[in-house]
Design an enzyme around this catalytic site. Structure first.
Site, PDB file in Angstrom:
ATOM      1  N   HIS A  99       0.777  -1.105  -0.026  1.00 16.04           N
ATOM      2  CA  HIS A  99       0.004   0.066   0.067  1.00 16.04           C
ATOM      3  C   HIS A  99       0.969   1.075  -0.003  1.00 16.04           C
ATOM      4  CE1 HIS A  99      -3.608   2.632   1.534  1.00 16.04           C
ATOM      5  NE2 HIS A  99      -2.709   3.289   1.916  1.00 16.04           N
ATOM      6  N   GLU A 100       1.829   1.401   0.913  1.00 20.62           N
ATOM      7  CA  GLU A 100       2.760   2.604   0.960  1.00 20.62           C
ATOM      8  C   GLU A 100       3.644   2.562  -0.409  1.00 20.62           C
ATOM      9  OE1 GLU A 100       1.867   4.638   3.108  1.00 20.62           O
ATOM     10  OE2 GLU A 100       0.638   3.259   4.416  1.00 20.62           O
ATOM     11  N   HIS A 155       1.998   4.371  -3.220  1.00 22.38           N
ATOM     12  CA  HIS A 155       1.968   5.708  -2.795  1.00 22.38           C
ATOM     13  C   HIS A 155       3.410   6.264  -3.371  1.00 22.38           C
ATOM     14  CE1 HIS A 155      -1.815   6.573  -0.915  1.00 22.38           C
ATOM     15  NE2 HIS A 155      -1.574   5.546   0.091  1.00 22.38           N
TER      16      HIS A 155
END
Length: 265
Positions: free
Chosen positions: A58-59, A62
């Protein structure tokens, strides 16, 4: 040459992430093969490690999107190594979401990578950077539920099926919570570039508290019911029976008594 080597180091996969991935692989095999003496413990370790892997992805989503959007400082901060210890708030990014799964059983949005937004030009780029993280959770959920919606469950051990169902549930809850247009969450980051300067200035003081307001609202019965009704509808759309998700959740909490119809091995 030195610059090229430095950039390579910035993008080298962290040993910490590789260790978590190894735990996921070994415990996943233990659940699949029914090798573990305690199936519940194997499910707990498999789901927890897979959940941490998804938080890292997820990170990373980003960070990678921000890099392509124009923030060339992302690599130097360690965000491209998938190392969960490199995140701006390691407690919010990893520890708190894991504890919330253990205690509450839903996928809690984690903390963030720090993106230098001033280096990125264009509203669409800013929106895409915010959307990239939840989209990683959506992709993870699609992979976990593929055996269900493809009707390919023949040969999939029951314990592994339950674990996948619960892991998919965590991904769906994390994606849905993260996409709420609440300050401090990714959903607000998607729409923020399109808001007027005045509106953003009015909302800005409340951004640090948005995450906690959402968590508090989940304890309101009406809000909790509406939220889980939406989750149940999404899980059914992905072909995952409620009983599979429930049994996965009970197996995960191996320290509690498992209902007879959920017992495996």
């Amino acid at each position: 040459m030195a610059t090229t080597t430095h950039r390579h180091d910035e993008r080298r996969i962290s040993p910490v992430f590789l260790a978590i991935l190894a735990v996921m692989g070994v415990t996943g095999w233990a659940v699949w093969s029914d090798f573990a003496a305690l199936p519940g413990l194997a499910v707990f370790l498999f789901v927890t490690s897979a959940w941490v892997v998804s938080l890292c992805l997820h990170e990373y989503a980003h960070a990678r999107t921000a890099l392509h959007g124009g923030d060339i400082t992302i690599g130097a901060k360690g965000y491209l190594t998938l190392n969960p210890l490199a995140y701006t708030h390691a407690v919010l990014s990893v520890i708190l979401p894991v504890l919330f799964v253990i205690m509450g059983g839903i996928g809690l949005p984690g903390g963030a990578v720090f993106v230098e937004r001033g280096r990125i030009h264009g509203r669409w780029k800013h929106s895409l950077i915010s959307a990239a993280g939840p989209l990683a959770n959506v992709l993870f959920a699609v992979v976990c539920t593929a055996p269900f919606w493809l009707g390919a469950l023949d040969g999939v051990p029951v314990a592994f099926r339950y674990a996948l169902a619960f892991l998919a549930f965590l991904q769906v809850t994390a994606a849905l919570l993260n996409l709420l247009p609440v300050p401090g969450l990714d959903g607000y980051g998607v729409i923020e570039p399109w808001l007027s300067y005045g509106v953003k200035r009015q909302i800005e003081p409340y951004a640090p508290y948005g995450f906690f307001v959402v968590i508090a609202l989940l304890f309101v019965p009406a809000v909790n019911g509406a939220f889980f009704d939406a989750i149940d509808a999404l899980m059914r759309a992905l072909g995952v029976p409620e009983v599979s998700r429930y049994c996965g959740s009970t197996l995960y909490r191996f320290w509690q008594e498992t209902p007879e119809f959920c017992q495996v091995g």
